[in-house]
Scaffold this motif. Structure first.
Motif, mmCIF file in Angstrom:
data_model
loop_
_atom_site.group_PDB
_atom_site.id
_atom_site.type_symbol
_atom_site.label_atom_id
_atom_site.label_comp_id
_atom_site.label_asym_id
_atom_site.label_seq_id
_atom_site.Cartn_x
_atom_site.Cartn_y
_atom_site.Cartn_z
ATOM 1 N N ARG A 1 0.822 -1.208 0.000
ATOM 2 C CA ARG A 1 0.000 0.000 0.000
ATOM 3 C C ARG A 1 0.868 1.275 0.000
ATOM 4 O O ARG A 1 0.587 2.253 -0.697
ATOM 5 N N ASP B 1 -14.158 4.788 -0.566
ATOM 6 C CA ASP B 1 -14.737 4.220 0.658
ATOM 7 C C ASP B 1 -15.712 5.187 1.333
ATOM 8 O O ASP B 1 -16.680 4.755 1.964
ATOM 9 N N ILE C 1 -7.605 17.229 8.536
ATOM 10 C CA ILE C 1 -8.724 18.157 8.696
ATOM 11 C C ILE C 1 -9.499 17.733 9.941
ATOM 12 O O ILE C 1 -9.884 16.566 10.076
ATOM 13 N N GLY D 1 -11.630 -2.359 -3.265
ATOM 14 C CA GLY D 1 -12.246 -1.044 -3.404
ATOM 15 C C GLY D 1 -11.392 -0.031 -4.130
ATOM 16 O O GLY D 1 -11.802 1.107 -4.321
ATOM 17 N N ILE D 2 -10.195 -0.453 -4.545
ATOM 18 C CA ILE D 2 -9.307 0.509 -5.193
ATOM 19 C C ILE D 2 -9.824 0.842 -6.602
ATOM 20 O O ILE D 2 -9.930 2.013 -6.975
HETATM 21 C C1 LIG Z 1 -7.210 -5.367 5.045
HETATM 22 C C2 LIG Z 1 -7.709 -4.771 3.755
HETATM 23 C C3 LIG Z 1 -7.254 -5.267 2.552
HETATM 24 C C4 LIG Z 1 -7.703 -4.724 1.351
HETATM 25 N N1 LIG Z 1 -7.232 -5.233 0.176
HETATM 26 C C5 LIG Z 1 -7.632 -4.692 -0.990
HETATM 27 C C6 LIG Z 1 -7.124 -5.191 -2.218
HETATM 28 O O1 LIG Z 1 -6.325 -6.137 -2.262
HETATM 29 N N2 LIG Z 1 -7.535 -4.606 -3.360
HETATM 30 C C7 LIG Z 1 -8.424 -3.566 -3.367
HETATM 31 O O2 LIG Z 1 -8.776 -3.056 -4.448
HETATM 32 N N3 LIG Z 1 -8.933 -3.076 -2.212
HETATM 33 C C8 LIG Z 1 -8.558 -3.611 -1.021
HETATM 34 N N4 LIG Z 1 -9.072 -3.113 0.146
HETATM 35 C C9 LIG Z 1 -10.011 -1.989 0.103
HETATM 36 C C10 LIG Z 1 -9.238 -0.704 -0.203
HETATM 37 O O3 LIG Z 1 -8.161 -0.581 0.707
HETATM 38 C C11 LIG Z 1 -10.143 0.530 -0.083
HETATM 39 O O4 LIG Z 1 -11.372 0.308 -0.729
HETATM 40 C C12 LIG Z 1 -9.449 1.736 -0.713
HETATM 41 O O5 LIG Z 1 -8.230 1.985 -0.066
HETATM 42 C C13 LIG Z 1 -10.339 2.965 -0.634
HETATM 43 O O6 LIG Z 1 -9.633 4.089 -1.097
HETATM 44 P P1 LIG Z 1 -10.039 5.540 -0.592
HETATM 45 O O7 LIG Z 1 -9.071 6.460 -1.233
HETATM 46 O O8 LIG Z 1 -11.491 5.774 -0.790
HETATM 47 O O9 LIG Z 1 -9.814 5.519 0.999
HETATM 48 P P2 LIG Z 1 -8.455 5.324 1.809
HETATM 49 O O10 LIG Z 1 -7.528 4.433 1.083
HETATM 50 O O11 LIG Z 1 -8.879 4.957 3.178
HETATM 51 O O12 LIG Z 1 -7.794 6.774 1.807
HETATM 52 C C14 LIG Z 1 -8.358 7.833 2.534
HETATM 53 C C15 LIG Z 1 -7.277 8.877 2.736
HETATM 54 O O13 LIG Z 1 -7.864 9.993 3.410
HETATM 55 C C16 LIG Z 1 -7.012 10.396 4.466
HETATM 56 N N5 LIG Z 1 -7.838 11.008 5.534
HETATM 57 C C17 LIG Z 1 -8.762 10.415 6.311
HETATM 58 N N6 LIG Z 1 -9.291 11.295 7.183
HETATM 59 C C18 LIG Z 1 -8.670 12.470 6.946
HETATM 60 C C19 LIG Z 1 -8.758 13.760 7.538
HETATM 61 N N7 LIG Z 1 -9.602 14.023 8.539
HETATM 62 N N8 LIG Z 1 -7.966 14.739 7.053
HETATM 63 C C20 LIG Z 1 -7.095 14.517 6.035
HETATM 64 N N9 LIG Z 1 -6.972 13.320 5.431
HETATM 65 C C21 LIG Z 1 -7.737 12.302 5.893
HETATM 66 C C22 LIG Z 1 -6.335 9.104 4.931
HETATM 67 O O14 LIG Z 1 -5.128 9.409 5.597
HETATM 68 C C23 LIG Z 1 -6.109 8.394 3.593
HETATM 69 O O15 LIG Z 1 -4.912 8.803 3.004
HETATM 70 C C24 LIG Z 1 -8.644 -3.663 1.356
HETATM 71 C C25 LIG Z 1 -9.118 -3.160 2.565
HETATM 72 C C26 LIG Z 1 -8.665 -3.714 3.756
HETATM 73 C C27 LIG Z 1 -9.193 -3.167 5.057
#
Ligand SMILES: Cc1cc2nc3c(=O)[nH]c(=O)nc-3n(C[C@H](O)[C@H](O)[C@H](O)COP(=O)(O)OP(=O)(O)OC[C@H]3O[C@@H](n4cnc5c(N)ncnc54)[C@H](O)[C@@H]3O)c2cc1C
Length: 297
Positions: free
Chosen positions: A22, A210, A46, A222-223
């Protein structure tokens, strides 16, 4: 399943999956940001969001102290615990469309396939869950375990403990891990799955990834869907900019556009949930081990 993380040169076809740590993947994405149009503030959190009229005010803290951001439009791409979602009052965990998952990087897991196949196990005693071993470079592996939240709640299962137990007691896994070392503590997260049709837009805001509850419910991935939501959201926002109108009506079809690619998976997941978990577990173990399924996959 074939994975090309470490043998891309040997596989001429299009990879079905790609495994990366990751940390490396996020770093790659950040390196792609065009700094001439984006002001990137790393390690910044934030803490509060307020809205006055049509203007959002975000207050947070970064490496150089407190920051304030004023904006007409807010995109919440801040994950499952989204502060944007909390501000909007929309963060409710829907157990029928949610999963718990843990991950731990390991080194020295034995018996990895020479073609770097991804390994997925459906433990017979723990329905609606799967254990994975995904190969990484340098003899390391991403090992994890996820389970549907409605099953976790009904049977009071501790996913972290179940994961550790499987490694210690499952006859298939014992020899694989007997000489392996964990490289970190077990880390746990929630997985907000697509299916609850969380409203992902409104006056001056949109949610992505997410935060919009877009994880593919059958795989827990979810990527890809998160990235699709970014692409679709950009199109909607572009139109809003051109018309200088950020009101809710400009984003009315956003939910439809981001969910239409996930409808089949949502239906399959609803079907899985409608059959008794043990029947499902028996069925999946029977089907997956057939020659025909392997050939099809
Ligand atoms: C154990 C596990 C394994 C997984 N394996 C896979 C896989 O193999 N393949 C796949 O496609 N998906 C996988 N997923 C799902 C995937 O990780 C998520 O769906 C994906 O990361 C969502 O991306 P996102 O950018 O929406 O959220 P996130 O990746 O959670 O990114 C959110 C970002 O926002 C930032 N943030 C949060 N709150 C604040 C704040 N208040 N202020 C500033 N910044 C903030 C965080 O620091 C982070 O950088 C897995 C999930 C888990 C739990």
């Amino acid at each position: 399943m074939r994975n090309t993380a470490t043998n891309a040169g040997n596989y001429a076809g299009r990879p079905m999956f790609f495994v990366s740590r990751r940390f490396d993947f996020d770093n790659l994405l950040v390196s792609k940001i065009d700094r001439s149009v984006a002001d990137v503030q790393l390690s910044t959190r934030i803490n509060t969001i307020t809205k006055t009229g049509k203007t959002w005010m975000l207050e947070g803290e970064g490496p150089s102290g407190k920051i304030e951001i004023e904006t007409d439009f807010l995109m919440g791409a801040d994950g499952d615990h989204s502060i944007v979602l909390k501000h909007l009052g929309e963060r409710k965990v829907d157990r029928n469309n949610y999963a718990g998952a843990v991950r731990q990087y390991w080194s020295g897991v034995e018996g990895m396939h020479t073609d770097n196949l991804l390994e997925v196990y459906f433990p017979k005693s723990l329905p609606l869950s799967y254990f994975w071993i995904f190969p990484l470079p340098d003899g390391k592996a991403n090992v994890g375990y996820g389970m549907a939240s409605n099953y976790i709640a009904r049977h009071h299962i501790n996913v972290r403990k179940a994961f550790e137990e499987l490694i210690k007691t499952d006859p298939v896994l014992i020899p694989r891990f007997k000489n392996a070392q964990p490289l970190e503590n077990v880390k746990g997260w929630g997985i907000p799955m697509s299916g609850n049709d969380r409203k992902a837009y409104g006056d001056g805001w949109m949610l992505l990834g997410d935060a919009a509850s877009l994880v593919c419910p059958t795989s827990g991935e979810g990527i890809g869907s998160g990235m699709i939501s970014g692409y679709v959201a950009a199109k909607f926002l572009q139109r809003a900019f051109v018309q200088n109108d950020f009101s809710e009506k400009m984003f009315t079809h956003y939910n439809r556009e981001i969910h239409k690619r996930l409808r089949t998976e949502e239906k399959v997941y609803r079907f899985i949930n409608s059959i008794p978990p043990r029947v499902f577990s028996f069925g999946i173990n029977t089907v997956l081990s057939t020659w025909l399924f392997k050939y099809w996959l």
